[in-house]
Design a protein around this motif. Structure first.
Motif, short mmCIF file in Angstrom:
data_model
loop_
_atom_site.label_atom_id
_atom_site.label_comp_id
_atom_site.label_asym_id
_atom_site.label_seq_id
_atom_site.Cartn_x
_atom_site.Cartn_y
_atom_site.Cartn_z
N LEU A 35 0.93 -1.00 0.11
CA LEU A 35 0.01 0.01 -0.06
C LEU A 35 0.78 1.25 0.00
O LEU A 35 0.50 2.39 -0.75
N GLY A 36 1.83 1.24 0.92
CA GLY A 36 2.92 2.32 0.64
C GLY A 36 3.22 2.33 -0.55
O GLY A 36 3.84 3.44 -1.19
N VAL A 37 3.99 1.49 -1.31
CA VAL A 37 4.57 1.40 -2.60
C VAL A 37 3.38 2.10 -3.49
O VAL A 37 3.71 3.19 -4.49
N ILE A 38 2.18 1.75 -3.48
CA ILE A 38 1.16 2.34 -4.56
C ILE A 38 0.90 3.70 -4.45
O ILE A 38 0.91 4.40 -5.47
N PHE A 39 0.85 4.12 -2.99
CA PHE A 39 0.61 5.47 -2.55
C PHE A 39 1.99 6.26 -3.05
O PHE A 39 1.89 7.34 -3.58
N ALA A 40 3.30 5.68 -3.19
CA ALA A 40 4.57 6.44 -3.26
C ALA A 40 4.60 6.46 -5.13
O ALA A 40 4.81 7.61 -5.46
N ILE A 41 4.08 5.63 -6.04
CA ILE A 41 4.28 5.45 -7.35
C ILE A 41 3.02 6.34 -7.88
O ILE A 41 3.29 7.24 -8.62
N PHE A 42 1.81 6.39 -7.42
CA PHE A 42 0.53 7.37 -7.65
C PHE A 42 0.55 8.55 -7.25
O PHE A 42 0.47 9.42 -8.14
N VAL A 43 0.72 8.79 -6.06
CA VAL A 43 0.68 10.33 -5.57
C VAL A 43 2.09 10.98 -5.59
O VAL A 43 2.29 12.03 -6.17
N VAL A 44 3.06 10.42 -4.88
CA VAL A 44 4.41 11.17 -4.77
C VAL A 44 5.01 11.17 -6.32
O VAL A 44 5.44 12.32 -6.77
N VAL A 45 5.14 9.99 -6.90
CA VAL A 45 6.02 10.10 -8.32
C VAL A 45 4.81 10.85 -9.33
O VAL A 45 5.65 11.55 -10.10
N GLY A 46 3.78 10.33 -9.46
CA GLY A 46 2.96 10.70 -10.49
C GLY A 46 2.33 12.03 -10.30
O GLY A 46 2.48 12.76 -11.24
N LEU A 47 1.80 12.32 -9.14
CA LEU A 47 1.29 13.78 -9.00
C LEU A 47 2.04 14.73 -8.43
O LEU A 47 2.11 15.95 -9.01
N VAL A 48 2.67 14.63 -7.43
CA VAL A 48 3.71 15.48 -6.91
C VAL A 48 4.82 15.81 -7.63
O VAL A 48 5.27 16.85 -7.91
N LEU A 49 5.84 14.87 -8.15
CA LEU A 49 6.97 15.02 -8.66
C LEU A 49 6.48 14.81 -10.28
O LEU A 49 7.35 15.34 -11.04
N ASN A 50 5.64 14.47 -10.72
CA ASN A 50 5.08 14.49 -11.98
C ASN A 50 6.24 13.73 -13.06
O ASN A 50 6.54 14.32 -14.00
N ILE A 51 6.81 12.68 -12.66
CA ILE A 51 7.97 11.96 -13.25
C ILE A 51 7.07 11.01 -14.10
O ILE A 51 6.23 10.06 -13.55
N PRO A 52 7.25 10.87 -15.47
CA PRO A 52 6.95 9.69 -16.33
C PRO A 52 7.38 8.60 -16.05
O PRO A 52 8.53 8.36 -15.97
N LEU A 53 6.59 7.43 -15.78
CA LEU A 53 7.18 6.09 -15.75
C LEU A 53 6.72 5.34 -17.07
O LEU A 53 5.72 5.23 -17.47
N SER A 54 7.59 4.90 -17.78
CA SER A 54 7.46 4.06 -19.25
C SER A 54 6.98 2.72 -19.05
O SER A 54 6.47 2.20 -20.17
N GLY A 55 7.06 2.21 -18.21
CA GLY A 55 6.81 0.74 -17.88
C GLY A 55 5.26 0.41 -17.38
O GLY A 55 4.40 1.19 -16.86
N SER A 56 5.39 -1.00 -17.09
CA SER A 56 4.12 -1.20 -16.66
C SER A 56 3.94 -1.29 -14.89
O SER A 56 4.96 -1.90 -14.27
N ILE A 57 3.19 -0.71 -14.45
CA ILE A 57 3.09 -0.54 -13.12
C ILE A 57 2.61 -1.83 -12.31
O ILE A 57 2.94 -2.36 -11.29
N THR A 58 1.74 -2.51 -13.19
CA THR A 58 1.08 -3.82 -12.60
C THR A 58 1.94 -4.90 -12.63
O THR A 58 2.31 -5.47 -11.63
N LEU A 59 3.04 -4.94 -13.54
CA LEU A 59 4.30 -5.81 -13.42
C LEU A 59 5.24 -5.47 -12.25
O LEU A 59 5.78 -6.24 -11.58
#
Length: 163
Positions: free
Chosen positions: A25-49
């Motif tokens: 749950l912490g990893v999901i929060f970090a990826i979607f909120v921190v990396v995605g929304l706050v830092l706005n860093i594009p991730l090119s791969g599959s989050i599910t994988l």
């Protein structure tokens, strides 16, 4: 806990699953909120994988942690074992120290650590867009390491209960 009508494997799985769920749950929060929304860093791969691989590495590292706890007799002793075992595994996994700058023998030794494989696959998935066909060996290696430590932990735990 030991007088309850549950088996040793159920105790270990409960510890591993609870840790895995909380950290995931912490990893999901970090990826979607921190990396995605706050830092706005594009991730090119599959989050599910990536999350699938994260579950395996959490299983393996939790198994290693519980194994260390079963071979120690007190919390201070476990703390010392943690410093001597887990911290070097994390520092030498390639996420903090450049993997290529280590001696070759140490590089081969670090392939026995699940975090080394996880760093490789996380970078491949998130930054280079790698798929399962590229990182399947790393996921398999993490799974094998996790199963090995889980089985060894279970045997050690059962031996300590019967002693």
């Amino acid at each position: 806990l030991l007088v309850m009508p549950i088996r040793s494997v159920e105790i270990l799985l409960a510890k591993i699953l609870s840790t895995t769920i909380v950290v995931l749950l912490g990893v999901i929060f970090a990826i979607f909120v921190v990396v995605g929304l706050v830092l706005n860093i594009p991730l090119s791969g599959s989050i599910t994988l990536f999350l699938f691989a994260t579950v395996f590495v959490l299983f393996a590292t939790s198994s290693i942690g519980i194994f260390l706890a079963t071979i120690t007799s007190s919390m201070p002793q476990f703390g010392m074992m943690f410093i001597l075992v887990v911290l070097p595994l994390l520092m030498l996994s390639g996420g903090i120290t450049p993997y290529e700058s280590m001696p070759v023998a140490l590089q081969y030794l670090m392939y026995l650590s699940p975090t080394t494989h996880f760093i490789d696959l996380a970078q491949a998935i998130l930054f280079r867009g790698a798929g399962l066909e590229t990182v399947y060996f790393n996921i398999l290696a993490i799974f094998v390491i996790g199963v090995f430590f889980f089985a060894f932990t279970l045997l050690t735990f059962k031996k300590n209960i019967n002693a």
